[in-house]
Design a protein around this motif. Structure first.
Motif, short mmCIF file in Angstrom:
data_model
loop_
_atom_site.label_atom_id
_atom_site.label_comp_id
_atom_site.label_asym_id
_atom_site.label_seq_id
_atom_site.Cartn_x
_atom_site.Cartn_y
_atom_site.Cartn_z
N PHE A 118 -4.16 -22.72 20.10
CA PHE A 118 -5.30 -23.35 20.78
C PHE A 118 -5.16 -24.87 20.79
N ARG A 119 -4.75 -25.44 19.67
CA ARG A 119 -4.60 -26.90 19.62
C ARG A 119 -3.48 -27.37 20.55
N SER A 120 -2.43 -26.60 20.63
CA SER A 120 -1.34 -26.96 21.54
C SER A 120 -1.83 -26.93 22.99
N ARG A 121 -2.63 -25.91 23.34
CA ARG A 121 -3.16 -25.82 24.70
C ARG A 121 -4.12 -26.98 24.98
N MET A 122 -4.93 -27.37 24.01
CA MET A 122 -5.85 -28.49 24.20
C MET A 122 -5.09 -29.80 24.37
N ASP A 123 -3.98 -29.96 23.63
CA ASP A 123 -3.17 -31.17 23.81
C ASP A 123 -2.59 -31.23 25.22
N GLU A 124 -2.09 -30.08 25.71
CA GLU A 124 -1.57 -30.05 27.08
C GLU A 124 -2.68 -30.35 28.09
N LEU A 125 -3.89 -29.86 27.84
CA LEU A 125 -5.01 -30.14 28.74
C LEU A 125 -5.33 -31.63 28.77
N ASN A 126 -5.36 -32.27 27.61
CA ASN A 126 -5.65 -33.70 27.56
C ASN A 126 -4.57 -34.51 28.28
N HIS A 127 -3.30 -34.11 28.12
CA HIS A 127 -2.22 -34.81 28.83
C HIS A 127 -2.38 -34.64 30.34
N MET A 128 -2.73 -33.43 30.77
CA MET A 128 -2.89 -33.18 32.21
C MET A 128 -4.05 -33.99 32.78
N MET A 129 -5.17 -34.02 32.08
CA MET A 129 -6.32 -34.76 32.58
C MET A 129 -6.05 -36.27 32.63
N ARG A 130 -5.30 -36.76 31.65
CA ARG A 130 -4.97 -38.18 31.66
C ARG A 130 -4.01 -38.52 32.79
N ASP A 131 -3.02 -37.64 33.03
CA ASP A 131 -2.06 -37.91 34.10
C ASP A 131 -2.70 -37.80 35.47
N ARG A 132 -3.68 -36.87 35.64
CA ARG A 132 -4.34 -36.68 36.93
C ARG A 132 -5.54 -37.61 37.12
N VAL A 133 -5.85 -38.37 36.11
CA VAL A 133 -6.95 -39.33 36.17
C VAL A 133 -8.25 -38.65 36.61
N LEU A 134 -8.61 -37.60 35.87
CA LEU A 134 -9.84 -36.88 36.17
C LEU A 134 -11.05 -37.64 35.66
N SER A 135 -12.20 -37.38 36.25
CA SER A 135 -13.42 -38.06 35.84
C SER A 135 -13.89 -37.58 34.47
N SER A 136 -14.78 -38.33 33.86
CA SER A 136 -15.26 -37.99 32.51
C SER A 136 -16.06 -36.69 32.52
N ASP A 137 -16.87 -36.48 33.55
CA ASP A 137 -17.65 -35.24 33.61
C ASP A 137 -16.75 -34.02 33.73
N THR A 138 -15.72 -34.12 34.56
CA THR A 138 -14.78 -33.01 34.72
C THR A 138 -14.04 -32.75 33.41
N ARG A 139 -13.66 -33.81 32.73
CA ARG A 139 -12.95 -33.64 31.44
C ARG A 139 -13.84 -32.91 30.43
N GLN A 140 -15.11 -33.30 30.38
CA GLN A 140 -15.99 -32.64 29.43
C GLN A 140 -16.18 -31.16 29.77
N ARG A 141 -16.31 -30.84 31.07
CA ARG A 141 -16.47 -29.44 31.46
C ARG A 141 -15.22 -28.63 31.12
N LEU A 142 -14.04 -29.21 31.34
CA LEU A 142 -12.80 -28.50 31.02
C LEU A 142 -12.66 -28.28 29.52
N ARG A 143 -12.96 -29.31 28.74
CA ARG A 143 -12.87 -29.13 27.28
C ARG A 143 -13.88 -28.10 26.80
N GLY A 144 -15.08 -28.12 27.36
CA GLY A 144 -16.07 -27.12 26.97
C GLY A 144 -15.64 -25.71 27.32
#
Length: 605
Positions: free
Chosen positions: A385-411
């Motif tokens: 799970f932690r590895s998947r969350m790290d990959e998600l954070n890298h993807m969101m940072r590279d794609r420059v997603l908005s803060s609201d979208t990042r919070q929904r994805l993490r949730g």
């Protein structure tokens, strides 16, 4: 089947073969060969197994214990003109058998299955407690107490009697043997006894020698040989060889344990480290026994005379203070701290201290490495799970997603953590045998199956009908075909001709709210979509649902086409549901038509 001709009795053939064997064996006899050639156990009477009755009919025979009584022997097979005839045989049916064969037949009923005997499970608990007592008390008793007749001696004699009973019991416990088609348990009592005599018998015999009683008798007499008393005192440490039994208990414990191997490894290493520290502490105290005060040789305990000059109870006179001091020395030696305030003062202590340092260094390295590896791999789900969350954070940072979208994805991924674990659980279930898959899936899915009317009826048939195994297999296949899907809060989902089962969350449909365990879309078997209830669903929270499509369901039904009653049940449910929906549809149409007629009619005053 009932009414069929009764199978021929095997007793006359066995009597003739027994008489022939008895007459040709001479004085020496070959009773073992007779038993192996004419008698062959085929069922051991284990719990839940099926065996033949004397009439040759199948009957469920659930043994309440893994130990069979002598009058409830397993059935045997005998050669005849028509082939192998299976029949239940008792000692009364073989009066012409040799005496040793009759004895072996009686011993067959005393053989214990190590994985299915409730008695052996309780006995293992008793021997485990006794082994812990020996591992802890025996070294302290040897190094810090003189042997005398007291309550501790009585307890040790009781412990010896338990190990003597365990030694006798080992002659009747089946052991696994390797065959060309895998492993199976040996049922022959003669082979079991020979195997035990060749493996563990000598070690078990040495462990039950009553050295405590011998030491008490030698201490009670006026023996001038001090070295003899020391030797007998040291021989009492041979009781520690009983701990080798722990390996046999651990193998049987693996079948019954409900903890993970990672937790078991941590417990094992912790116990080994604490036990090793305890033993080394007693080994360091043993140097005071090997070198007496009357020898005039300096000892390590002499350094405490200055510290204890104003203390009423000296360290060397108090077993508790002496043990704590030795434990302190071995603890900082094992952990490589090494304060250096306690050290050897003579050659015996130097040799023992060198041995303690070597054992401590090796054991610390052996224990520390696996413990670190076990802790690192202990929670594989959390690491994934932690590895998947790290990959998600890298993807969101590279794609420059908005803060609201990042919070929904993490949730979503945080809520989806349990669903990922369930997917891995399904892979474990798929690795099981079909029978075990059915047992597990029935326990997991029974709640929602009972909410689908035709599946609940099939489950009832599986438990009560003579063809229950066929219905049972169908329900298991339906459970295996379920697909898991996850939806975030606010999502809309739902398709026609799909059965939905809620595993987690709250779902809103036109018929109301559905919580965990709810089932909707039971009309998924209907072909006419106009008769189906609207299936749009709205996720009020994070939702996990299991689904089954109509196509998958009928594929499973086709695989079970041999059972005509199964198709009749499904067809009847389809017809009855279609009739209800058509009747309701016609009623709604007439109600709407009447409402329109009332609206169009001129108003009269």
């Amino acid at each position: 089947p009932p009414g069929a001709a009764r199978r021929p009795s095997v007793a006359p053939q066995l009597q003739s073969e027994a008489a022939h064997s008895h007459s040709t064996s001479g004085e020496d006899g070959h009773d073992d060969d007779f038993l192996r050639t004419t008698l062959e156990p085929s069922v051991f009477g284990a719990r839940g197994m099926r065996r033949r009755t004397r009439q040759g009919l199948d009957s469920d025979d659930v043994e309440s214990s893994g130990i069979l009584a002598s009058n409830s022997l397993p059935h045997f097979t005998s050669k005849s003109a028509s082939g192998l005839v299976s029949q239940s045989i008792t000692l009364e049916e073989v009066p012409a058998a040799p005496q040793s064969v009759r004895i072996i037949l009686a011993l067959q009923g005393l053989v214990v299955h190590p994985e299915q005997s409730p008695f052996l499970e309780r006995w293992d608990m008793v021997t485990s407690i006794v082994l812990m007592f020996v591992a802890i008390v025996a070294p302290i008793q040897v190094t810090m107490f003189d042997t005398k007749v007291d309550s501790l001696l009585i307890v040790n004699c009781f412990v010896d009697s338990i190990f003597l009973a365990d030694l006798i019991l080992q002659f009747f416990i089946m052991y696994p043997k390797r065959t060309s088609y895998g492993h199976e348990f040996e049922r022959d009592p003669i082979k079991i006894a020979k195997h035990y005599l060749k493996t563990w018998f000598v070690i078990d015999l040495i462990s039950i020698i009553p050295f405590d009683l011998i030491g008490a008798l030698s201490g009670s007499r006026d023996m001038s040989g001090v070295e003899i008393v020391k030797t007998i005192r040291l021989l009492r440490l041979l009781k520690l060889v009983r701990l080798l039994r722990a390996s046999r208990l651990l193998r049987r414990f693996e079948v019954r344990m409900s903890i993970t191997y990672s937790t078991l490894s941590l417990l094992k290493f912790s116990c080994v480290l604490m036990l090793l520290t305890h033993w080394l502490a007693n080994l360091w105290a043993l140097t005071l026994v090997l070198v007496d005060e009357i020898d005039g040789v300096p000892r390590w305990i002499d350094g405490f005379d200055l510290v204890d000059r104003n203390v009423a109870v000296k360290t060397k006179d108090s077993p508790i203070k002496l043990y704590i001091t030795c434990l302190y020395f071995t603890t900082y030696t094992i952990t490589s701290v090494g304060y250096g305030d306690i050290g050897p003062k003579n050659i015996v202590e130097t040799v023992v201290c060198t041995l303690i340092i070597i054992v401590s260094g090796i054991s610390w390295a052996i224990v520390l490495g696996p413990v670190c590896g076990t802790i690192a791999k202990m929670d594989a789900d959390e690491q994934a799970f932690r590895s998947r969350m790290d990959e998600l954070n890298h993807m969101m940072r590279d794609r420059v997603l908005s803060s609201d979208t990042r919070q929904r994805l993490r949730g979503f991924f945080l809520a989806n953590k349990q669903a990922s674990s369930r997917a891995r659980h399904m892979r474990v279930i798929e690795a099981m045998s079909p029978g075990l898959q059915g047992e597990v899936l029935m326990e997991v899915n029974r709640v929602w199956i009972q909410k689908v009317s035709f599946l609940a009826e099939m489950l009832l048939k599986a438990e009560r009908s003579p063809l229950g195994s066929y219905f049972y297999a169908f329900v298991v296949d339906v459970s295996m075909a379920l697909q898991t899907a996850c939806y975030a809060q606010g999502e809309v989902f739902g398709q026609f001709q799909v059965l939905y089962i809620s595993s987690r969350g709250i779902v809103c449909t036109r018929r109301g709210l559905h919580f965990a365990g709810a089932v909707w879309g039971q009309d998924f078997v209907l072909l006419d979509t106009s008769l189906l209830v609207p299936c749009e669903c709205y996720a009020l929270t994070y939702v996990e649902v299991m689904s089954l499509t109509r196509a998958h369901f009928f594929d499973i039904l086709d695989r079970h086409a041999l059972l005509s009653a199964l198709k009749r049940k499904v067809r009847w449910f389809c017809c009855w549901t279609a009739f209800q929906r058509a009747l309701r549809k016609e009623a709604d149409a007439r109600r709407r038509k009447a409402a329109r007629r009332e609206v169009d009619a001129p108003m009269s005053f």
